[in-house]
Each structure stands twice: as structure tokens, then as C-alpha cells.
Design a protein around this motif. Sequence first.
Motif, mmCIF file in Angstrom:
data_model
loop_
_atom_site.group_PDB
_atom_site.id
_atom_site.type_symbol
_atom_site.label_atom_id
_atom_site.label_comp_id
_atom_site.label_asym_id
_atom_site.label_seq_id
_atom_site.Cartn_x
_atom_site.Cartn_y
_atom_site.Cartn_z
ATOM 1 N N VAL A 76 18.708 -63.619 11.785
ATOM 2 C CA VAL A 76 18.278 -64.667 12.718
ATOM 3 C C VAL A 76 18.051 -65.979 11.978
ATOM 4 C CG1 VAL A 76 16.382 -65.369 14.237
ATOM 5 C CG2 VAL A 76 17.277 -63.050 14.359
ATOM 6 N N ALA A 77 17.431 -65.907 10.790
ATOM 7 C CA ALA A 77 17.199 -67.130 10.015
ATOM 8 C C ALA A 77 18.515 -67.781 9.616
ATOM 9 C CB ALA A 77 16.363 -66.806 8.778
ATOM 10 N N GLY A 78 19.508 -66.964 9.233
ATOM 11 C CA GLY A 78 20.808 -67.523 8.885
ATOM 12 C C GLY A 78 21.492 -68.172 10.063
ATOM 13 N N VAL A 79 21.406 -67.525 11.238
ATOM 14 C CA VAL A 79 22.017 -68.098 12.442
ATOM 15 C C VAL A 79 21.361 -69.422 12.803
ATOM 16 C CG1 VAL A 79 22.348 -67.746 14.916
ATOM 17 C CG2 VAL A 79 22.809 -65.882 13.335
ATOM 18 N N VAL A 80 20.028 -69.480 12.700
ATOM 19 C CA VAL A 80 19.328 -70.728 12.998
ATOM 20 C C VAL A 80 19.773 -71.836 12.042
ATOM 21 C CG1 VAL A 80 17.053 -71.826 12.973
ATOM 22 C CG2 VAL A 80 17.343 -69.583 14.023
ATOM 23 N N ALA A 81 19.937 -71.483 10.765
ATOM 24 C CA ALA A 81 20.391 -72.494 9.801
ATOM 25 C C ALA A 81 21.793 -72.990 10.148
ATOM 26 C CB ALA A 81 20.365 -71.901 8.393
ATOM 27 N N PHE B 144 17.777 -65.296 2.722
ATOM 28 C CA PHE B 144 17.242 -64.546 1.588
ATOM 29 C C PHE B 144 15.714 -64.577 1.568
ATOM 30 C CE2 PHE B 144 15.785 -64.497 -2.866
ATOM 31 C CZ PHE B 144 16.243 -63.245 -3.240
ATOM 32 N N GLY B 145 15.164 -65.795 1.758
ATOM 33 C CA GLY B 145 13.708 -65.902 1.750
ATOM 34 C C GLY B 145 13.049 -65.137 2.886
ATOM 35 N N THR B 146 13.642 -65.220 4.083
ATOM 36 C CA THR B 146 13.090 -64.486 5.228
ATOM 37 C C THR B 146 13.147 -62.986 4.980
ATOM 38 O OG1 THR B 146 13.796 -66.269 6.702
ATOM 39 C CG2 THR B 146 13.266 -64.131 7.714
ATOM 40 N N HIS B 147 14.257 -62.515 4.381
ATOM 41 C CA HIS B 147 14.382 -61.080 4.093
ATOM 42 C C HIS B 147 13.296 -60.622 3.125
ATOM 43 C CE1 HIS B 147 16.021 -57.425 2.227
ATOM 44 N NE2 HIS B 147 16.649 -57.238 3.382
ATOM 45 N N ARG B 148 13.046 -61.411 2.060
ATOM 46 C CA ARG B 148 12.033 -61.028 1.087
ATOM 47 C C ARG B 148 10.642 -60.996 1.710
ATOM 48 N NH1 ARG B 148 13.002 -61.522 -4.372
ATOM 49 N NH2 ARG B 148 10.858 -60.780 -4.511
ATOM 50 N N SER C 43 6.498 -42.808 2.738
ATOM 51 C CA SER C 43 6.799 -43.582 3.948
ATOM 52 C C SER C 43 8.197 -44.159 3.800
ATOM 53 C CB SER C 43 5.777 -44.703 4.144
ATOM 54 O OG SER C 43 4.466 -44.176 4.221
ATOM 55 N N HIS C 44 9.100 -43.788 4.721
ATOM 56 C CA HIS C 44 10.493 -44.200 4.615
ATOM 57 C C HIS C 44 10.623 -45.698 4.868
ATOM 58 C CE1 HIS C 44 14.904 -43.899 5.070
ATOM 59 N NE2 HIS C 44 14.743 -42.807 4.353
ATOM 60 N N LEU C 45 11.504 -46.356 4.103
ATOM 61 C CA LEU C 45 11.671 -47.809 4.167
ATOM 62 C C LEU C 45 12.805 -48.238 5.091
ATOM 63 C CD1 LEU C 45 11.203 -48.735 0.407
ATOM 64 C CD2 LEU C 45 9.562 -48.980 2.243
ATOM 65 N N GLU C 46 13.393 -47.281 5.817
ATOM 66 C CA GLU C 46 14.550 -47.623 6.649
ATOM 67 C C GLU C 46 14.171 -48.651 7.717
ATOM 68 O OE1 GLU C 46 17.866 -45.386 9.491
ATOM 69 O OE2 GLU C 46 16.165 -44.285 8.674
ATOM 70 N N GLN C 47 13.050 -48.441 8.401
ATOM 71 C CA GLN C 47 12.642 -49.354 9.455
ATOM 72 C C GLN C 47 12.284 -50.727 8.887
ATOM 73 O OE1 GLN C 47 9.382 -47.929 11.770
ATOM 74 N NE2 GLN C 47 9.575 -49.499 13.345
ATOM 75 N N VAL C 48 11.613 -50.752 7.722
ATOM 76 C CA VAL C 48 11.286 -52.031 7.091
ATOM 77 C C VAL C 48 12.550 -52.797 6.720
ATOM 78 C CG1 VAL C 48 10.184 -53.099 5.080
ATOM 79 C CG2 VAL C 48 9.074 -51.192 6.249
ATOM 80 N N ASP C 49 13.545 -52.085 6.154
ATOM 81 C CA ASP C 49 14.807 -52.737 5.780
ATOM 82 C C ASP C 49 15.527 -53.270 7.013
ATOM 83 O OD1 ASP C 49 14.305 -52.161 3.152
ATOM 84 O OD2 ASP C 49 15.497 -50.318 3.137
ATOM 85 N N ASP C 50 15.515 -52.506 8.114
ATOM 86 C CA ASP C 50 16.198 -52.956 9.332
ATOM 87 C C ASP C 50 15.557 -54.217 9.888
ATOM 88 O OD1 ASP C 50 17.907 -50.825 9.096
ATOM 89 O OD2 ASP C 50 16.868 -49.570 10.574
ATOM 90 N N GLN D 35 8.297 -57.687 2.249
ATOM 91 C CA GLN D 35 6.971 -57.571 1.632
ATOM 92 C C GLN D 35 5.890 -57.310 2.670
ATOM 93 O OE1 GLN D 35 6.455 -61.141 -0.642
ATOM 94 N NE2 GLN D 35 7.946 -60.595 -2.205
ATOM 95 N N LEU D 36 5.981 -57.990 3.829
ATOM 96 C CA LEU D 36 5.004 -57.758 4.889
ATOM 97 C C LEU D 36 5.121 -56.339 5.436
ATOM 98 C CD1 LEU D 36 5.193 -61.147 6.837
ATOM 99 C CD2 LEU D 36 3.391 -60.373 5.303
ATOM 100 N N GLY D 37 6.358 -55.856 5.598
ATOM 101 C CA GLY D 37 6.555 -54.495 6.083
ATOM 102 C C GLY D 37 6.018 -53.457 5.105
ATOM 103 N N ILE D 38 6.255 -53.681 3.808
ATOM 104 C CA ILE D 38 5.748 -52.739 2.806
ATOM 105 C C ILE D 38 4.221 -52.753 2.784
ATOM 106 C CG2 ILE D 38 5.602 -52.323 0.317
ATOM 107 C CD1 ILE D 38 8.518 -53.168 0.101
#
Length: 623
Positions: free
Chosen positions: A311-316, A25-29, A296-303, A33-36
Motif C-alpha cells: 500500500v505504501a508503494g502504491v501511494v508513492a 521498505f520502511g513501512t515493511h520494517r 508464535s508463527h510469523l506468517e501473519q506478521v509477514d503478510d 517490528q510492531l507485529g513482533i
Amino acid sequence: MPSHSPLRYLTLFLLLAALAALSGFGTHRVAQQLGIADLQTTGLHRLDLYTASLEREIGKYAFLPGTLGLEPDVVELLRQPQENKRQPAVNAYLEQLNERAGTLSIYVIDAGGRVRASSNWQRDDSFVGEDLSFRPYFRDALNNGSGRIFGIGTTRGEPGYYLSSRLADRGQTLGVAVIKVSLEQLEKSWSTGEAPAMVSDENGVVILGSVADWKFTTLRPLDEATRSAFDQTQQYNRRALKPLGLKEIRELDHGARLVRISGDSPEMVSVYPVTGRFLAQSRPLPGTPWTLTVFSHLEQVDDIAQSRATVAGVVAVLLFMFGLMLVERRRHLKDRLAAQQALQQAHDELERKVDERTADLSAANHLLQDEIAERIRAERTLRAAQDELVQAGKLAVIGQLSTGIAHELNQPLAALRTLSGNSVRFLERGDLTTTRTNLERIAQLVDRMGQITGQLRNFARKSSGQLQPVALCHAIDNALALLEPRLRQANAEIVRHCPLPEPRALCDANRLEQVLINLIGNALDAMAGQAAPQIEIDCSGASGSARLAVRDHGPGLDDAAQAHLFEPFFTTKPAGDGLGLGLTISAGIIRDFGGTLTGSNHPAGGAVFTLEMPLFDESTADD
């Protein structure tokens, strides 16, 4: 304690499962934010490009309506509108002017609102004789001198941008000149861009857009009173003006918004998505009541955010499995260690008795060796302390420069992202020439970034401390290159005086540049708040001494500052802004060169710091 093992494992599993969820969740947020933020930077650049193209297109015709008042036939026709002797000549003149200017139509209206001459006078749907007194651009020109409005023609139903100007002679209003301009070519150029854009007028109606389906839709619902007013002015020629379906999700900083555009109507074929979630950035257009918005479409940022969260979940999860393996291994080793511990205790007891007998004999020898080693370490520490203090001062300067360097690198990075995205689309279209041009521009940007980081890397390395001939003008140029972002931000002017041949001092180049950066930075701080600060740098060499002076145009040094100028931890800056070691370190560096650093007030105002160092003697260079 076997009965507690299942509960212990369950607790560990729940904790690590919660860690995996929080990591994802934290990595996604953070990634979102960085992508936006990256999209905001790119969107501002696109706003600049679209604004410039629109202002350029309209500016070509802004002067044209007023010039019709310089034509004598036009003035005479409007002065006596009932006499038609000059009407054929004015019609022919407007027709020829319309063809050369590339406009849709040009016509003149008398003070009563009746069209007296028009460029389309030979067409069946000619404007000549029509009553256009109800049109807003006619009323605005009479009341304010000029009018600007985007509308749809009542005769042919053709949309365009109307520019009107009041025509007068000797203080008497004769009528209005109107130019109708097509912006269709500008819209076509926008449709090939990387992101959709639109222009809405003061009524919230989309009048220009890179997506054809968006044109003449509304950004907000219109009430019946507004629609009735539109029917009277016929600004939009009774178009339906359906809502676009834009819904705001939330506000961001710098005027940006997250919005959603619904896909109720069939989506047209486009090089970019036109429905879904977007980052919307708007800007009012100067000189008009219009607003330009880029999506600016957010599809790429969401992906990207989703993939990084995965990846963060798998590492955990992997950490969870590794933790279980460690717990299981520790349980097996615990029994083995218990048996080894008893044997080790017996061995340790025997060793202890042997050590007690030899400890008294070796104690004196150890004490003597420790004292000698301590003295050697103290001498090495003392010698290293000065070098580390100099390096710490250099790293402090790098920390001050980091914001400017990051800004210098951010623009090429944004350009690299835009050019790389364009290259992919042009490759898909088979446009190899444009792709090659984009790749060449990418190479140039990479070289520029390498030059910036190379200068910072050379400055950050530790100096050897060996004295050698150093060209003073070259050292000044290197220091100014590292301070370039800060100098540009402060709008500072550098006045540099370097004689020929260039004097060379016997010193260490890297440490000399550190001193110059500190002195120039102090000069900028002294002139903080000035609109156009100026720094003068002068170097010379004579009588075996190289001299370099840095002068600012600030308030100068007071008596207290001059008395404690080179004392450690003395500073005139606000609390928390520096430790007061810059001048102390700089004076120590120049002293190691065999020179001096002094500070005083210039007779014409401001402070001046002067470095004097041994001048490199060319005649004894071989010796």
C-alpha cells in the motif's frame, strides 16, 4: 528550455521511484517490528498459562513419595529386605494407592537399588526384583533426599516423570520411594492451543510437546560422549534423539528469538503451522532443570507487513503520477500567466495612483480603528491566557497519565486479539457455545476500554468555569480513577476519609479534579523509591467552609520550599521533570473558587496540602 525537459522529467521520476521503494521498505520494517512486539506480549501470556498448567500437574504428586515413609509395612520391608513376610501387604497397598492417585506406577527400592515392592506386582513385566541402582532418580534421592527426572521406562518403554524421595528411619537410610507420573493428558490439552509449545530438559532433549513429532528430538546436536552417558543411564531407553532442525536467526530483546524450524520430516496435521519462521520465547520452570518454549508463527506478521508495504508503494506511485500532472499543468499555465501579467501591471499602476490619493484620508481612520481593536484583543487575550494556562496544566497531567492509560488499554487489546482468533477457529469447528462465550468476553473488554477512555475524555474537556455544588468524595474518586495505573505501579496505598453526609463545595468539578490529580501526583513523587508509599486524603465541612487535605509520608518540605512554594517556575524536582507551574496553577484555580490552597509539614512527618473552599449551603440553594 525544451532541451532540458526530458532530463528534468527523468530526474523527477527517479526521485519519486526511490521514494516509493523507501516507503515500502520502511513501512515493511515498522509493521514487522510492531507485529513482533505484539506477538511477544501474547507469547508471554501463553508462557504464563503453560507454566501454570505444568506446575499444577506436577504439584499434585510432589508430596506422594515422601508419604510412603509413614507406612509401617513399607518401613519394616526396607529395614529387613531379605524377609518377604510384609512384601504382599506392601504390594497390595501400592497397587491400591496407584489406582486412586492415577499414577503410572509406584514402587520402593532398598538401599542397594533392588525393587522390593511395586504397584504392578501382578503383571508379567513387574518391577519387583529389578536392579535400578543405575537410574539417576535413585542416586539423586540417596544423595540429595529427592530426585526429579523425565525418562523412559526400561521395562515397558513408557515415558513418564519420575519423582523419588529418600526413606529413612531414625537417621538410617532405608531406601527410595518412586512415583512415575504420565503427562500425556497435559500434552493433549496443549495440542489444542493456539501456538505450539515444548519442554526441554537439561540435556536439550524435548520431553514434552504439543506436536507429537517434536517429542524426543534435540535442540542441539549431541556428541558421542553424551550419547554414551545416556546409554549407561538408559534415561531415554536408547531412543534415536534426532535433531529437531531448529536454527536461530537472531536474538531479540526480553529473551525472545527469531528461529526457523525446517520441515524435513512429514508435517503432521495440526491446527497451527509447525514449520517455518517463529518467534520463540523461553522460560525456565521453577524447581526443575527444564525450559518451556512457546513458538508464535510469523506468517501473519509477514503478510500484514507485506500488504502495508505494498500500500505504501502504491501511494508513492500515485504521488509520482500526481506530481507529473502538476508539473505539466504548471507549464501550460505559465504562458497564460505571462500574458495576464502585462495587463495586470497596467491595472495595478492605475489602482496605485487612486490608492495614493485616498490613503492619506483613510490612514487616520485606520489608525484609530486599529488602536481600538488592539485594546479589545489585548483584553480578550488576557482573559483567555488564564484559561489556556489551566488547560495546559491539565494536558500536562494527561501526558503523565498516557503511559499508564496505554498500558491499561494494551492488555484488553491483546486479549481481544486472542479471543477473536479463538472465535474464528471455534466457528470453523462448529463450537457455537465457546464462540458465544468469547464474544461476551470481548464485549466486556470493550466496555472496560470505553470506561477508561471516557474518564480521560471527561477530564480533558475545557471547563465552563461556572461554579456549582460538587461532592468532594465523588471528585476524589474521579481523580483516583485517572491515577489508578500510576498508583498501582507505585504500589501506593490510599487512606481516604469521607464523612456522611458527603460535604459539597461550591466550585468547578473538572478543575477541582485537576488540582487533586496534581497534589496526589506530587505526593507520589515525594515518596519515590519507597516500597509501600501511603497517601491520606481527608475531607470535611463546617462553618460554611469545605476543607480537603492531601498528606504524603515523604521527607516533607524544607524552609526554602515553603518560602517559594507557590511561585511560578519553582520546583524541587530534577531538571527536565516539570516546569514548576503545577502548584501555581492549582492555587489560582482554588483562588477563583473563593478559597485558599496552603502547604505545610505534618507533625507526624510528611507534607500536607490543604484546600479550603466555600461550602454549599443547602438552605439557600433555591436563592
